[in-house]
Scaffold this motif. Structure first.
Motif, mmCIF file in Angstrom:
data_model
loop_
_atom_site.group_PDB
_atom_site.id
_atom_site.type_symbol
_atom_site.label_atom_id
_atom_site.label_comp_id
_atom_site.label_asym_id
_atom_site.label_seq_id
_atom_site.Cartn_x
_atom_site.Cartn_y
_atom_site.Cartn_z
ATOM 1 N N GLN A 98 -0.378 -0.464 1.105
ATOM 2 C CA GLN A 98 0.765 -0.977 1.877
ATOM 3 C C GLN A 98 0.382 -2.099 2.834
ATOM 4 O OE1 GLN A 98 -0.346 2.210 2.067
ATOM 5 N NE2 GLN A 98 -0.188 3.074 4.122
ATOM 6 N N TYR A 314 3.818 -0.074 7.813
ATOM 7 C CA TYR A 314 4.022 -0.643 6.481
ATOM 8 C C TYR A 314 4.586 0.396 5.506
ATOM 9 C CZ TYR A 314 1.179 -4.297 8.560
ATOM 10 O OH TYR A 314 0.708 -5.273 9.399
ATOM 11 N N SER A 315 3.993 1.580 5.467
ATOM 12 C CA SER A 315 4.488 2.605 4.537
ATOM 13 C C SER A 315 5.855 3.123 4.984
ATOM 14 C CB SER A 315 3.483 3.753 4.421
ATOM 15 O OG SER A 315 3.203 4.331 5.673
ATOM 16 N N GLN A 318 8.414 0.781 3.754
ATOM 17 C CA GLN A 318 8.664 0.953 2.325
ATOM 18 C C GLN A 318 9.568 2.162 2.067
ATOM 19 O OE1 GLN A 318 4.697 1.111 0.677
ATOM 20 N NE2 GLN A 318 4.399 -1.097 0.811
ATOM 21 N N ASP A 321 13.096 1.178 2.780
ATOM 22 C CA ASP A 321 13.631 0.358 1.684
ATOM 23 C C ASP A 321 14.064 1.235 0.508
ATOM 24 O OD1 ASP A 321 13.108 -1.895 3.174
ATOM 25 O OD2 ASP A 321 11.256 -2.410 2.109
#
Length: 328
Positions: A98, A314-315, A318, A321
């Protein structure tokens, strides 16, 4: 809690966050000025006690690959990180997928591979701050005395703190308070925006790590990072009954269940699969002993991605999303 009520609360929190971010603008500038003016030394309280950092760090090494993601998110000058064995959740050099591109763009190198602690490598890196985890496979808190002899060292527990809380501490330790506040505020706004636009199914949800019928199933606990993130998106995450937990040492984030008790604990109308993709979701949905669980019967099984176990900025982004794509 009803989904609409939770969504309303999330939206309310977003308004408060916006107001606070506006109020924080002047203080951020003040913080920048203070950092530039030499608001050092600073003393940071952490898991192993307190550590004085004499000057703003310019060469940080992380012995925790999990905490490295948050250091990158706040733009702290991390120059080397412990890396893990390359797998589906890393690049070829053992950086978490990530944030691997960000790390490479900034010239971050591998401190040592396969999470095998190497004191000589840390000495060779000549850091002015060392960041350490007290939990997980990347924990090196037992090396604290050795590391503290090399450079100021702080030990953090990502098992019971969110990445946002860790960002606040790391921001203070590195002089990147303003960046920490901004990345957290931007993320919270993104979560509030998604919560306002998705349709959350009625009923509760479970978030689990599915390891097949031969392995134990990890259930995210309310209050843990995964449950808190999904709660903020409008879901009501239920954990497993404490009496089902097979963990030798109780954790704040997950409980581990046998397959027999997994079937009983999967009461949610929605199931999120942590650390898994479409193949994991297919395997889970096709497992016969789970056929009568509410989420499988309703076809409400959602994989959160291979990188979703260790939550950093970052993860987590995700995950947001994916939830937006699945429920919008």
């Amino acid at each position: 809690m009803h989904a609409r009520l939770k969504t309303a609360l999330a939206a309310g929190a977003a308004i408060v966050a916006l107001a606070l971010s506006g109020c924080a603008a002047s203080s951020e500038a003040a913080t920048d000025d203070a950092s530039a003016g030499g608001d050092w030394p600073r003393t940071i309280e952490h898991v192993n006690g307190s550590t004085e950092i004499p000057a703003q760090p310019a060469n940080i090494v992380s012995t925790s690959i999990t905490l490295t993601g948050t250091l990158l998110a706040i733009d702290a000058p991390v120059t080397a990180t412990a890396t893990t064995t390359p797998s589906a959740i890393t690049d070829d050099e053992g950086f978490f997928s990530q944030w691997a591109d960000v790390a490479h763009d900034r010239g971050v190198t591998s401190l040592y591979p396969n999470l095998e602690f190497d004191e000589e490598a840390v000495i060779a890196a000549a850091p002015d701050l060392i960041v350490v985890s007290s939990t997980g496979a990347d924990a090196t808190a037992d090396q604290y005395d050795k590391l503290s002899a090399i450079a100021p060292t702080i030990v953090l527990n990502y098992g019971d703190e969110s990445w946002q809380e860790l960002a606040e501490t790391l921001g203070e330790a590195t002089g990147h308070e303003a960046e920490a506040k901004k990345v957290v505020a931007d993320f919270d706004q993104r979560v509030a925006d998604v919560a306002a636009k998705i349709t959350v199914p009625d009923g509760t949800a479970n978030a689990i790590v599915w390891n097949g019928v031969e392995g134990q199933t990890a259930f995210a606990k309310p209050g843990g990072s995964h449950a808190e993130l999904l709660d903020a998106l409008g879901f009501d995450v239920e954990g497993a009954p404490d009496e089902y937990d097979l963990s030798e040492t109780a954790r704040e984030d997950f409980a581990f269940l046998s397959i027999e008790n997994t079937t009983a604990a999967l009461t949610g109308s929605t199931v999120f699969l942590v650390s898994g993709g479409d193949a994991t979701a297919d395997d889970f949905a096709d497992t016969k002993v789970l056929a009568n669980t509410p989420a499988v019967k309703a076809g409400n099984v959602h994989a959160l991605g291979d990188t979703s176990f260790r939550i950093d900025y970052y993860s987590a982004s995700q995950i947001v999303d994916i939830v937006e794509s699945d429920f919008a």
